[in-house]
Design a protein around this motif. Structure first.
Motif, PDB file in Angstrom:
ATOM      1  N   LEU A   1     107.024  53.447  31.302  1.00 54.94           N
ATOM      2  CA  LEU A   1     107.028  53.782  29.870  1.00 54.94           C
ATOM      3  C   LEU A   1     108.303  53.215  29.260  1.00 54.94           C
ATOM      4  O   LEU A   1     109.346  53.201  29.896  1.00 54.94           O
ATOM      5  CB  LEU A   1     106.975  55.299  29.682  1.00 54.94           C
ATOM      6  CG  LEU A   1     105.653  55.962  30.089  1.00 54.94           C
ATOM      7  CD1 LEU A   1     105.776  57.477  29.967  1.00 54.94           C
ATOM      8  CD2 LEU A   1     104.495  55.450  29.247  1.00 54.94           C
ATOM      9  N   LEU A   2     108.196  52.742  28.023  1.00 51.48           N
ATOM     10  CA  LEU A   2     109.375  52.167  27.362  1.00 51.48           C
ATOM     11  C   LEU A   2     110.306  53.274  26.865  1.00 51.48           C
ATOM     12  O   LEU A   2     109.870  54.417  26.662  1.00 51.48           O
ATOM     13  CB  LEU A   2     108.913  51.277  26.191  1.00 51.48           C
ATOM     14  CG  LEU A   2     108.403  49.899  26.637  1.00 51.48           C
ATOM     15  CD1 LEU A   2     107.447  49.286  25.633  1.00 51.48           C
ATOM     16  CD2 LEU A   2     109.576  48.970  26.923  1.00 51.48           C
ATOM     17  N   PRO A   3     111.593  52.959  26.660  1.00 54.61           N
ATOM     18  CA  PRO A   3     112.555  53.963  26.205  1.00 54.61           C
ATOM     19  C   PRO A   3     112.098  54.661  24.921  1.00 54.61           C
ATOM     20  O   PRO A   3     111.656  54.015  23.988  1.00 54.61           O
ATOM     21  CB  PRO A   3     113.829  53.142  25.937  1.00 54.61           C
ATOM     22  CG  PRO A   3     113.686  51.925  26.771  1.00 54.61           C
ATOM     23  CD  PRO A   3     112.203  51.643  26.844  1.00 54.61           C
ATOM     24  N   GLY A   4     112.166  55.989  24.940  1.00 58.64           N
ATOM     25  CA  GLY A   4     111.828  56.760  23.742  1.00 58.64           C
ATOM     26  C   GLY A   4     110.364  57.107  23.611  1.00 58.64           C
ATOM     27  O   GLY A   4     109.992  57.970  22.804  1.00 58.64           O
ATOM     28  N   ALA A   5     109.501  56.466  24.401  1.00 60.66           N
ATOM     29  CA  ALA A   5     108.047  56.690  24.250  1.00 60.66           C
ATOM     30  C   ALA A   5     107.694  58.136  24.560  1.00 60.66           C
ATOM     31  O   ALA A   5     107.031  58.822  23.774  1.00 60.66           O
ATOM     32  CB  ALA A   5     107.271  55.745  25.163  1.00 60.66           C
ATOM     33  N   GLU A   6     108.170  58.591  25.720  1.00 59.83           N
ATOM     34  CA  GLU A   6     107.811  59.949  26.134  1.00 59.83           C
ATOM     35  C   GLU A   6     108.364  60.982  25.129  1.00 59.83           C
ATOM     36  O   GLU A   6     107.658  61.899  24.708  1.00 59.83           O
ATOM     37  CB  GLU A   6     108.377  60.204  27.536  1.00 59.83           C
ATOM     38  CG  GLU A   6     107.746  61.355  28.153  1.00 59.83           C
ATOM     39  CD  GLU A   6     107.352  61.211  29.621  1.00 59.83           C
ATOM     40  OE1 GLU A   6     107.886  60.340  30.345  1.00 59.83           O
ATOM     41  OE2 GLU A   6     106.477  61.978  30.023  1.00 59.83           O
ATOM     42  N   LYS A   7     109.601  60.789  24.703  1.00 60.25           N
ATOM     43  CA  LYS A   7     110.259  61.754  23.799  1.00 60.25           C
ATOM     44  C   LYS A   7     109.477  61.914  22.498  1.00 60.25           C
ATOM     45  O   LYS A   7     109.125  63.037  22.105  1.00 60.25           O
ATOM     46  CB  LYS A   7     111.699  61.286  23.483  1.00 60.25           C
ATOM     47  CG  LYS A   7     112.425  62.215  22.513  1.00 60.25           C
ATOM     48  CD  LYS A   7     113.834  61.707  22.181  1.00 60.25           C
ATOM     49  CE  LYS A   7     114.502  62.603  21.135  1.00 60.25           C
ATOM     50  NZ  LYS A   7     115.815  62.057  20.693  1.00 60.25           N
ATOM     51  N   VAL A   8     109.108  60.805  21.868  1.00 58.44           N
ATOM     52  CA  VAL A   8     108.466  60.914  20.538  1.00 58.44           C
ATOM     53  C   VAL A   8     107.052  61.482  20.669  1.00 58.44           C
ATOM     54  O   VAL A   8     106.626  62.340  19.898  1.00 58.44           O
ATOM     55  CB  VAL A   8     108.473  59.558  19.787  1.00 58.44           C
ATOM     56  CG1 VAL A   8     107.680  58.483  20.503  1.00 58.44           C
ATOM     57  CG2 VAL A   8     107.977  59.737  18.357  1.00 58.44           C
TER      58      VAL A   8
END
Ligand code: PSU
Ligand code: MG
Length: 232
Positions: free
Chosen positions: A93-100
């Motif tokens: 997963l790319l950076p920030g994908a999971e968080k948003v």
């Protein structure tokens, strides 16, 4: 408090997958470089920028025709499928994908997905991310969805998922996230605002049409589009 909203407020979100949520574009580049090299060609970003987001069928037609490759579409798909099976499950997963995505899901913001991929390739790519991709509903794979007649850059790639949200939002209530020029065009053609998060190597002259252009999903501020802010 001064409004932190800079754009028209939205109530639903539709994410692109390849190159936006999942780090698969460098794998695609590797596979296509290997495919065209035996015929004396190089797979460069000019060609890639045109292909990103289109369905596998469209991509095959385009690359074979553009480079005049002496192979059939079947041979293209067969060769690619073998390399995807070996390489795509390693995609992170790319950076920030999971968080948003988890943030929006926690705040009950409807979150959909629209990828140019077909269902089979979607399954290969998400092998190690099964639980995460269960957060998306609707989930449209343009390459194999009978309702999607054209796919990116046409509007239906984003209109079809919008019609599948139970509360039938107006497309203008939906925010799209994309990494490719075709994907951005599709979202704009569908009447949506679109956050573009382009690959570092994508020519920035092709990245001027997004409502907002970010270097990473980590730089996204939900409240700028009227969505719940991150819990501080
Ligand atoms: O270098 C490339 N990247 C991506 C694609 C195409 O773009 C789709 C990715 O779609 P999206 O970004 O909408 O998930 C892939 O399924 C593939 O068909 C391609 O042809 N060439
Ligand atoms: Mg993409």
């Amino acid at each position: 408090m001064a409004s932190t909203r800079k754009f028209k407020p939205v109530t639903h979100v539709i994410f692109d997958m390849d190159g936006l949520l999942l780090d698969t574009e460098d794998i695609y580049t590797k596979v296509f470089e290997e495919l065209v090299a035996p015929y004396g060609h190089t797979f460069d970003w000019t060609i890639k920028a045109r292909m990103m987001g289109v369905t596998p069928q469209e991509g095959a037609r385009y690359l074979i025709q553009k480079l005049d490759l002496p192979i059939t579409e079947e041979q293209y798909h067969e060769w690619c499928a073998k390399r995807y099976a070996e390489l795509m499950p390693t995609a992170k997963l790319l950076p920030g994908a999971e968080k948003v995505v988890r943030h929006l899901h926690k705040h009950k913001v409807p979150v959909g997905l629209s990828t140019g991929s077909d269902a089979e390739k979607f399954n290969t790519k998400t092998t190690n991310h099964r639980e995460f991709f269960k957060l998306f509903d609707p989930l449209v794979t343009c390459g194999s969805d009978p309702e999607v007649k054209h796919g990116k850059p046409h509007a239906d790639a984003f209109l079809v998922p919008a019609t599948r949200f139970p509360d039938k939002p107006d497309p203008a209530q939906c925010l799209a996230f994309e990494d490719s020029p075709n994907g951005v065009d599709s979202a704009l053609n569908a009447g949506m605002q679109v956050v573009m998060v382009p690959h570092p190597k994508l020519d920035r002259s092709l990245c001027t049409k997004g409502t907002l252009v970010l270097d990473s999903l980590e730089d996204f501020c939900p409240e700028e589009f009227g969505l719940p802010a991150y819990d501080s």
